[in-house]
Enzyme design. Structure first.
Site, short mmCIF file in Angstrom:
data_model
loop_
_atom_site.label_atom_id
_atom_site.label_comp_id
_atom_site.label_asym_id
_atom_site.label_seq_id
_atom_site.Cartn_x
_atom_site.Cartn_y
_atom_site.Cartn_z
CG HIS A 105 -7.10 0.60 -1.28
ND1 HIS A 105 -7.25 -0.25 -0.21
CD2 HIS A 105 -8.25 0.42 -2.01
CE1 HIS A 105 -8.40 -0.88 -0.25
NE2 HIS A 105 -9.03 -0.50 -1.34
CG HIS A 126 -4.51 0.21 3.97
ND1 HIS A 126 -3.77 -0.64 3.18
CD2 HIS A 126 -5.55 0.64 3.21
CE1 HIS A 126 -4.35 -0.73 1.99
NE2 HIS A 126 -5.42 0.04 1.98
CB CYS A 155 -0.98 -0.02 1.17
SG CYS A 155 -0.23 0.09 2.83
#
Length: 253
Positions: A219, A207, A155
């Site tokens: 993402h 994240h 990510c």
């Protein structure tokens, strides 16, 4: 202090000096680094682009002098913008397939000069595109812990790579990136290019993704994909549930 430079397409940066150790990031072609420790077949490095530490194999790079290293720090070289750029290594007549964001160190004309090695760049290296176009070029790239390329990415590697192609340097991990930029107070004010950060039950940021507008995010989670987002977090249509809890929004552009 000793210095080195990556002369392969991409090499794994590992947490410990072992082939079995986890990959924490990757070093791309032309990226330079400081060497802080030698251990058997391994060297511990600090990357020049984002000050990230890890171990690489001692046969996976070329040594670099102090003056050359400082030159690259002061005058960053051009980078590649295509998913793959071919480089012809003249010494052994081989082809390297350089991932996006590779650094064309010591470029003269169309040739990179790394110590005594010459790498001829084949074709165009591409150019900067709109951030949403760049981000969407990664769609369906598989999630890979420590990855930074179209062949596998995590990510924060995804956000770092996309922003690098916009000329903006982000740190390597999500929690580090959250310390950069300016706070966006409300989700309704989010716009293309803002980053959204998400935390776990302990409150640790785990994240990050790129906002496409104030209700969609791209993402890397399983693969790079587009999901809906609201004040609670990311909602996965595939899983029919919320997967990430929203913590904060930041703006860099």
């Amino acid at each position: 202090m000793e210095y080195g430079i990556c002369n392969l397409a991409v090499i794994p940066l590992r947490a410990e000096p072992s082939d079995k150790s986890e990959q924490v990031s990757q070093v791309l072609f032309g990226e330079a680094f400081e060497i802080v420790e030698w251990k058997d077949r391994w060297v511990k490095i600090i990357t020049g682009n984002d000050n990230y530490q890890g171990w690489i194999g001692r046969l996976q790079f070329a040594m670099l002098g102090h003056i050359a290293y400082k030159s690259l720090k002061i005058n960053p070289p051009p980078i590649t913008y295509r998913a793959v750029t071919q480089a012809w290594k003249k010494a052994d007549n081989s082809i390297l397939y350089l991932p996006v964001g590779s650094s064309l160190a010591f470029l003269k004309g169309t040739t990179c000069h790394i110590n005594n090695e010459k790498f001829e760049i084949i074709g165009e290296i591409g150019e900067t595109e709109a951030i949403d176009v760049t981000a969407k070029s990664f769609i369906n790239t598989a999630y890979l812990w420590g990855g930074r390329t179209h062949y596998g990415i995590d990510c924060s590697g995804f956000t770092q790579a996309v922003f690098k192609l916009q000329g903006i340097d982000l740190q390597r991990d999500a929690w580090m990136q959250a310390g950069q930029g300016e706070v966006v107070d409300f989700l309704a004010e989010a716009r293309l290019g803002d980053l959204a950060f998400f935390d776990n039950e302990e409150g640790k940021i785990t994240h990050v993704g790129i906002m496409l507008n104030n209700n969609q995010i791209i993402h890397a989670s399983g693969r790079v994909k587009i999901d809906n987002i609201d004040s609670e977090g990311i909602y996965s249509e595939e899983l029919k549930r919320y997967t990430h809890k929203l913590r904060i929004l930041k703006r860099y552009l």
